[in-house]
Design a protein around this motif. Sequence first.
Motif, PDB file in Angstrom:
ATOM      1  N   GLU A 221       0.828  -1.213   0.000  1.00  0.00           N
ATOM      2  CA  GLU A 221       0.000   0.000   0.000  1.00  0.00           C
ATOM      3  C   GLU A 221       0.864   1.266   0.000  1.00  0.00           C
ATOM      4  O   GLU A 221       1.778   1.393   0.810  1.00  0.00           O
ATOM      5  CB  GLU A 221      -0.879   0.031   1.259  1.00  0.00           C
ATOM      6  N   PRO A 222       0.542   2.232  -0.896  1.00  0.00           N
ATOM      7  CA  PRO A 222       1.345   3.459  -0.929  1.00  0.00           C
ATOM      8  C   PRO A 222       0.982   4.433   0.187  1.00  0.00           C
ATOM      9  O   PRO A 222      -0.148   4.456   0.669  1.00  0.00           O
ATOM     10  CB  PRO A 222       0.992   4.072  -2.286  1.00  0.00           C
ATOM     11  N   LEU A 223       1.975   5.209   0.559  1.00  0.00           N
ATOM     12  CA  LEU A 223       1.760   6.311   1.495  1.00  0.00           C
ATOM     13  C   LEU A 223       0.824   7.326   0.847  1.00  0.00           C
ATOM     14  O   LEU A 223       1.039   7.699  -0.308  1.00  0.00           O
ATOM     15  CB  LEU A 223       3.116   6.970   1.770  1.00  0.00           C
ATOM     16  N   ASP A 224      -0.189   7.742   1.552  1.00  0.00           N
ATOM     17  CA  ASP A 224      -1.056   8.794   1.021  1.00  0.00           C
ATOM     18  C   ASP A 224      -0.523  10.135   1.517  1.00  0.00           C
ATOM     19  O   ASP A 224      -0.654  10.467   2.686  1.00  0.00           O
ATOM     20  CB  ASP A 224      -2.499   8.580   1.496  1.00  0.00           C
ATOM     21  N   GLU A 225       0.115  10.855   0.608  1.00  0.00           N
ATOM     22  CA  GLU A 225       0.684  12.149   0.995  1.00  0.00           C
ATOM     23  C   GLU A 225       0.086  13.264   0.137  1.00  0.00           C
ATOM     24  O   GLU A 225       0.730  14.248  -0.175  1.00  0.00           O
ATOM     25  CB  GLU A 225       2.209  12.130   0.911  1.00  0.00           C
ATOM     26  N   SER A 226      -1.182  13.081  -0.229  1.00  0.00           N
ATOM     27  CA  SER A 226      -1.834  14.111  -1.036  1.00  0.00           C
ATOM     28  C   SER A 226      -2.164  15.321  -0.158  1.00  0.00           C
ATOM     29  O   SER A 226      -2.201  15.229   1.079  1.00  0.00           O
ATOM     30  CB  SER A 226      -3.084  13.547  -1.701  1.00  0.00           C
TER      31      SER A 226
END
Length: 426
Positions: A221-226
């Motif tokens: 799972e990718p880091l959500d850095e939006s």
Amino acid sequence: MDDALDLAGIGIGPFNLSLAAVSTKNHALKTHFFDEKPEFQWHSEIMFPDSDMQTAFLKDLVTGVDPTNPYSFLNYLVQNGLFHAFMNTNRQVVTRKEFELYCQWVTRQMPERLSFNFNVDTLGYDGRYFIIGNSAQQFKAKSICIGTGINPRIPACAEPHISETCFHAKSAFLKHTDMRDKNVVIVGGGQTGVEIFRNVMKEKWGFAKSVTLVSSRPNLEPLDESAFVNEYFSPNYAKAFFTIDARLKKRIVDYQKLTSDGNTPSYLQNLYNELYYVQNVDQSPVKFRILPYRKLEGVSNFNNRYQLCFSNCFTLKHERLSADIVILCTGFRNGVPSFIEAISHLIQFDEDGCFRVNQDFSVQWDGHAQNKIFVQNFSRYEHGIFEPQTSLMAWRSAVITNSVSENAIYQTENFAPNFLSYAFVE
Ligand SMILES: Cc1cc2nc3c(=O)[nH]c(=O)nc-3n(C[C@H](O)[C@H](O)[C@H](O)COP(=O)(O)OP(=O)(O)OC[C@H]3O[C@@H](n4cnc5c(N)ncnc54)[C@H](O)[C@@H]3O)c2cc1C
């Protein structure tokens, strides 16, 4: 007791180092910080040349509250003649190694405030002061700040097997492991797991026979850095979160997990491309596998080979894997340090045995109001998802500095409103 400290810090990881640096703005404050290690080290057991920070370099020890503080990352660059070269790298984030170098540089700028090679194993309270130290030396302090960090989380089924061939990634075993011709299983698909997987591919520990990464998450799972999500890591959100119903907090923080514990997206992309090359172009004989959605349920050992049992959450079946080397990338947990035992009857804990923490990061306790026990990295479920991260560490250090100074040394309250508003204001 004139020689007593105003604030003693236990542990010199990034969080207490930030507090040491930020609190220098109050010249009247007498502070000192202690760490058992010989020098500042930042999870050095799991630091690789391709390990990058997950937070922007401006979120350093001090800049978020005081860009004029001499212990900023930018000043580190300037003082070390690196500013121009660094700007040419175009980096938003730095390697973890460079962040460690920066912190080590900061420790060398304030030797009078820091003691390394100093293990704190006793903590007493005489009604006026804390007495902290060990059998060799003790200090008195009006308030203390516990910043002793996190401990490896080891699944119970793996605990009896801990050895040089089955170990948590953050251990001395990793450095000396020999993977030549071995079947390696990495348990855990967070950032540490994928970094070890990629470094096995790079043959850091020798040419393995097979490498399998097993993760309980449904994918890497990718880091959500939006941008909007990043508002969780703002003082405004932290303040709002602190006031909500305690029963909601755990659910919200768990929902936000990937904003903090996800994998760096660019790292995943590079890993994918390298896997493609190694398997489909180079046609490596090494067998690489990634098995998501599996939970480790059992570990056994026969003739120096491990049998790992997993439940597959996709097929709902049980699976077995055998391994010569098992590396547990199963995360970390907070542990209330044992040195507080002598005063623990004065401290309030929640049902999970964690400190109950006030808004100024002091714990609720029955000692004198002028004596405070601050804690850093112990209240993810009280203060919010930012708490175990570096993003707001400078701000938190400013809040603690104000509290221990009993004065508004820093402005920690008034910021431009967030774009997401959780409490409706007409
Ligand atoms: C591999 C890894 C990478 C991370 N990367 C990021 C990132 O990129 N961005 C981000 O925001 N967060 C990151 N984090 C999360 C977080 O920022 C770190 O865990 C950070 O190190 C927490 O700092 P700390 O000061 O609480 O604890 P630590 O860094 O663990 O330091 C605690 C210190 O306390 C000392 N100590 C403990 N007990 C005693 C005692 N009794 N006496 C004396 N000294 C003692 C230890 O020696 C240690 O030096 C990362 C975490 C890990 C594990």
